[in-house]
Scaffold this active site. Structure first.
Site, short mmCIF file in Angstrom:
data_model
loop_
_atom_site.label_atom_id
_atom_site.label_comp_id
_atom_site.label_asym_id
_atom_site.label_seq_id
_atom_site.Cartn_x
_atom_site.Cartn_y
_atom_site.Cartn_z
N GLU A 43 11.28 -5.83 21.37
CA GLU A 43 10.97 -5.04 22.57
C GLU A 43 9.45 -4.91 22.70
O GLU A 43 8.82 -4.16 21.96
CB GLU A 43 11.62 -3.66 22.47
CG GLU A 43 11.24 -2.71 23.59
CD GLU A 43 11.63 -1.26 23.29
OE1 GLU A 43 10.95 -0.35 23.80
OE2 GLU A 43 12.61 -1.05 22.55
N THR A 72 9.11 0.63 27.51
CA THR A 72 8.27 1.55 28.29
C THR A 72 8.21 1.12 29.76
O THR A 72 7.15 1.08 30.38
CB THR A 72 6.84 1.66 27.70
OG1 THR A 72 6.91 1.67 26.27
CG2 THR A 72 6.20 2.96 28.14
N LYS A 132 19.23 5.18 24.82
CA LYS A 132 18.18 5.34 23.81
C LYS A 132 17.92 6.84 23.62
O LYS A 132 17.60 7.54 24.59
CB LYS A 132 16.91 4.63 24.29
CG LYS A 132 15.67 4.90 23.45
CD LYS A 132 14.48 4.18 24.06
CE LYS A 132 13.19 4.56 23.36
NZ LYS A 132 12.02 3.85 23.91
#
Length: 213
Positions: A43, A72, A132
């Site tokens: 990621e 993000t 998440k």
């Protein structure tokens, strides 16, 4: 379906490397170090300058060995940029409805940060497969058991506060995978990418040990 294969890889390896770097080149090097250690869920966060450049390069050179995603991601525009760069999954620190819709439109798994049951419920309604928990350090592994009571079907991946010592507790309490950032990539600041590779291998091995694979 590619989406299913991506999710299966996340769950089978059990660890996602969260790459936060000062440049696209550093992000690439950190990612390669993780892949060499067998940690092939990458990621690349969009706090990294030119993150899309790093993603595109990783997909071109390691797309056959790793699943490359973006982190993000705060809005649908960034999500689209990430997808065009080749991202196979998109992660956000918080849930954003339009980003969820953008990812669903292109068949890309969206993993938003959710804290409350209310946030989780809304995310699930918009097709989110993995939630998440961020920052995991603010809640701890016991929070997973509490959530699993009323929502046993939810798939949770904590990021922040997860390390080799407590990883087993997170998994035992019901997490499908974990995200590892600074605890994994810290040696890269000293140019010790070899140590990042060693740590990546340890995290992958630890997950297998926990699952008895």
């Amino acid at each position: 379906m590619k989406k299913i294969k991506v999710l299966q890889n996340v769950m089978s390896v059990g660890v996602v490397a969260v790459i936060r770097a000062d440049s696209a080149d550093d992000a690439f090097k950190m990612s390669v170090a993780c892949i060499e250690g067998g940690l092939n869920n990458i990621e690349v966060t969009f706090t990294t300058p030119d993150a899309d450049v790093a993603i595109k390069r990783l997909v071109a050179e390691y797309g056959d060995r790793a699943v490359i995603g973006a982190g993000t991601v705060l809005d649908p525009l960034t999500a689209r940029i990430a997808i065009l760069a080749g991202s196979e999954f998109v992660v956000s620190p918080s849930f954003e409805e339009d980003t969820a819709k953008m990812c669903n439109l292109y068949g890309i798994p969206y993993m938003p940060g959710c804290l409350t049951l209310g946030e989780m419920k809304e995310a699930l309604k918009l097709g989110v497969d993995v939630l998440k928990l961020f920052p995991g350090s603010a809640f701890g592994p016991d929070y997973i058991k509490a959530v699993k009571g009323p929502m046993p079907h939810v798939n949770i991946m904590p990021t922040g506060g997860v390390d080799l010592n407590n990883m087993g507790q997170w998994i035992a309490n019901g997490c499908i995978a974990v995200g590892i950032g600074g605890n994994l990539t810290a040696p890269a600041k000293e140019g010790r990418y070899d140590l990042v590779t060693e740590l990546a291998a340890k995290y992958v091995a630890k997950f297998k040990e926990i699952k008895g694979v």
